[in-house]
Design a protein around this motif. Structure first.
Motif, PDB file in Angstrom:
ATOM      1  N   PRO A   1       4.590  -0.700   7.738  1.00 15.98           N
ATOM      2  CA  PRO A   1       4.883   0.488   6.932  1.00 15.98           C
ATOM      3  C   PRO A   1       3.688   1.443   6.873  1.00 15.98           C
ATOM      4  O   PRO A   1       2.544   1.035   6.766  1.00 15.98           O
ATOM      5  N   GLY A   2       3.990   2.725   6.965  1.00 12.05           N
ATOM      6  CA  GLY A   2       2.954   3.749   6.918  1.00 12.05           C
ATOM      7  C   GLY A   2       2.516   4.219   8.286  1.00 12.05           C
ATOM      8  O   GLY A   2       1.772   5.193   8.398  1.00 12.05           O
TER       9      GLY A   2
ATOM     10  N   LEU B   1       0.584   7.656   7.579  1.00 11.99           N
ATOM     11  CA  LEU B   1       0.883   8.264   6.282  1.00 11.99           C
ATOM     12  C   LEU B   1      -0.375   8.520   5.465  1.00 11.99           C
ATOM     13  O   LEU B   1      -0.471   9.523   4.762  1.00 11.99           O
ATOM     14  N   THR B   2      -1.355   7.636   5.563  1.00 15.13           N
ATOM     15  CA  THR B   2      -2.589   7.761   4.776  1.00 15.13           C
ATOM     16  C   THR B   2      -3.810   7.566   5.679  1.00 15.13           C
ATOM     17  O   THR B   2      -3.698   7.126   6.818  1.00 15.13           O
ATOM     18  N   ASP B   3      -4.978   7.868   5.127  1.00 13.75           N
ATOM     19  CA  ASP B   3      -6.223   7.646   5.865  1.00 13.75           C
ATOM     20  C   ASP B   3      -6.451   6.157   6.121  1.00 13.75           C
ATOM     21  O   ASP B   3      -6.979   5.775   7.167  1.00 13.75           O
TER      22      ASP B   3
ATOM     23  N   SER C   1      -2.001  11.702   3.222  1.00 15.19           N
ATOM     24  CA  SER C   1      -2.764  12.504   4.181  1.00 15.19           C
ATOM     25  C   SER C   1      -2.215  12.225   5.580  1.00 15.19           C
ATOM     26  O   SER C   1      -2.818  11.510   6.368  1.00 15.19           O
ATOM     27  N   GLN C   2      -1.045  12.793   5.846  1.00 14.73           N
ATOM     28  CA  GLN C   2      -0.363  12.540   7.109  1.00 14.73           C
ATOM     29  C   GLN C   2      -1.202  13.039   8.278  1.00 14.73           C
ATOM     30  O   GLN C   2      -1.844  14.085   8.181  1.00 14.73           O
ATOM     31  N   GLN C   3      -1.165  12.289   9.355  1.00 12.99           N
ATOM     32  CA  GLN C   3      -1.922  12.687  10.540  1.00 12.99           C
ATOM     33  C   GLN C   3      -1.389  11.971  11.771  1.00 12.99           C
ATOM     34  O   GLN C   3      -0.797  10.904  11.672  1.00 12.99           O
ATOM     35  N   PHE C   4      -1.609  12.605  12.893  1.00 14.93           N
ATOM     36  CA  PHE C   4      -1.325  11.991  14.171  1.00 14.93           C
ATOM     37  C   PHE C   4      -2.646  11.527  14.764  1.00 14.93           C
ATOM     38  O   PHE C   4      -3.626  12.268  14.750  1.00 14.93           O
ATOM     39  N   ILE C   5      -2.655  10.308  15.271  1.00 14.59           N
ATOM     40  CA  ILE C   5      -3.866   9.787  15.889  1.00 14.59           C
ATOM     41  C   ILE C   5      -3.517   9.183  17.247  1.00 14.59           C
ATOM     42  O   ILE C   5      -2.409   8.693  17.454  1.00 14.59           O
TER      43      ILE C   5
ATOM     44  N   ALA D   1       0.826  -1.209   0.000  1.00 12.61           N
ATOM     45  CA  ALA D   1       0.000   0.000   0.000  1.00 12.61           C
ATOM     46  C   ALA D   1       0.864   1.265   0.000  1.00 12.61           C
ATOM     47  O   ALA D   1       0.583   2.217  -0.740  1.00 12.61           O
ATOM     48  N   VAL D   2       1.925   1.274   0.808  1.00 14.44           N
ATOM     49  CA  VAL D   2       2.809   2.438   0.849  1.00 14.44           C
ATOM     50  C   VAL D   2       3.564   2.572  -0.469  1.00 14.44           C
ATOM     51  O   VAL D   2       3.734   3.677  -0.986  1.00 14.44           O
ATOM     52  N   SER D   3       3.995   1.469  -1.047  1.00 12.27           N
ATOM     53  CA  SER D   3       4.668   1.523  -2.348  1.00 12.27           C
ATOM     54  C   SER D   3       3.748   2.074  -3.421  1.00 12.27           C
ATOM     55  O   SER D   3       4.175   2.867  -4.271  1.00 12.27           O
ATOM     56  N   LYS D   4       2.487   1.680  -3.378  1.00 10.44           N
ATOM     57  CA  LYS D   4       1.509   2.188  -4.341  1.00 10.44           C
ATOM     58  C   LYS D   4       1.344   3.705  -4.194  1.00 10.44           C
ATOM     59  O   LYS D   4       1.290   4.426  -5.188  1.00 10.44           O
TER      60      LYS D   4
END
Length: 157
Positions: free
Chosen positions: A117-118, A134-136, A90-94, A77-80
């Motif tokens: 990863p991510g 890294l993403t939603d 869509s970087q975010q802290f959760i 998914a991260v490679s894609k």
């Protein structure tokens, strides 16, 4: 005594797997080196729950295989995302709640998040972690809940 025996068996199994020698002299040297290592660990008071985690259940290899699959899927998914033209990041802290009860469970959970990863565990507090995603898709709470459930099976309460 149980921890010492567990460490001795683990050390010899690792030595045997890495050396691959089955000749009597070399097996004897391997056993002696493992006994010496055990002696040093005992003299240094290193035989505790952290060094020899016998409290973990035998389901740990099953968890590792599941985690390996998750790492592979996340890497794809991260490679894609990285190889796409628009890079839908869509970087975010959760904040991720941790329902785990033991310190070992928290460590396994935080490291599992970071290995995937991510996602990276940035900060740890009692009962929760701050995670950078890294993403939603990587920030989805269902993935963390499933991981926490599987770690809870491994840890002993």
């Amino acid at each position: 005594m149980t921890k010492a025996l567990g460490l001795l068996v683990a050390l010899f199994a690792l030595w045997l797997a890495l050396s691959g020698y089955f000749k009597p002299f070399l097996l004897t040297v391997g056993v002696l080196s493992c006994l010496f290592t055990l002696y040093l660990a005992r003299r240094m008071n290193l035989l505790d729950d952290e060094a020899v985690p016998l409290q973990l259940r035998l389901t740990l290899p099953l968890y590792w295989s599941w985690l390996g699959g998750e790492i592979f899927k996340s890497a794809l998914a991260v490679s894609k995302v990285i190889l796409s033209r628009d890079m839908a990041i869509s970087q975010q802290f959760i904040a991720v709640e941790s329902p785990l009860k033991t310190d070992m469970g928290h460590v396994i959970f935080a490291n599992s998040i970071t290995l995937t990863p991510g996602t990276v565990t940035v900060e740890a507090a009692p009962g929760k972690f701050l995670v950078h995603a890294l993403t939603d898709e990587a920030a989805g709470p269902e993935g963390f809940a499933e991981m926490a459930r599987r770690v809870a099976v491994v840890e002993t309460r």
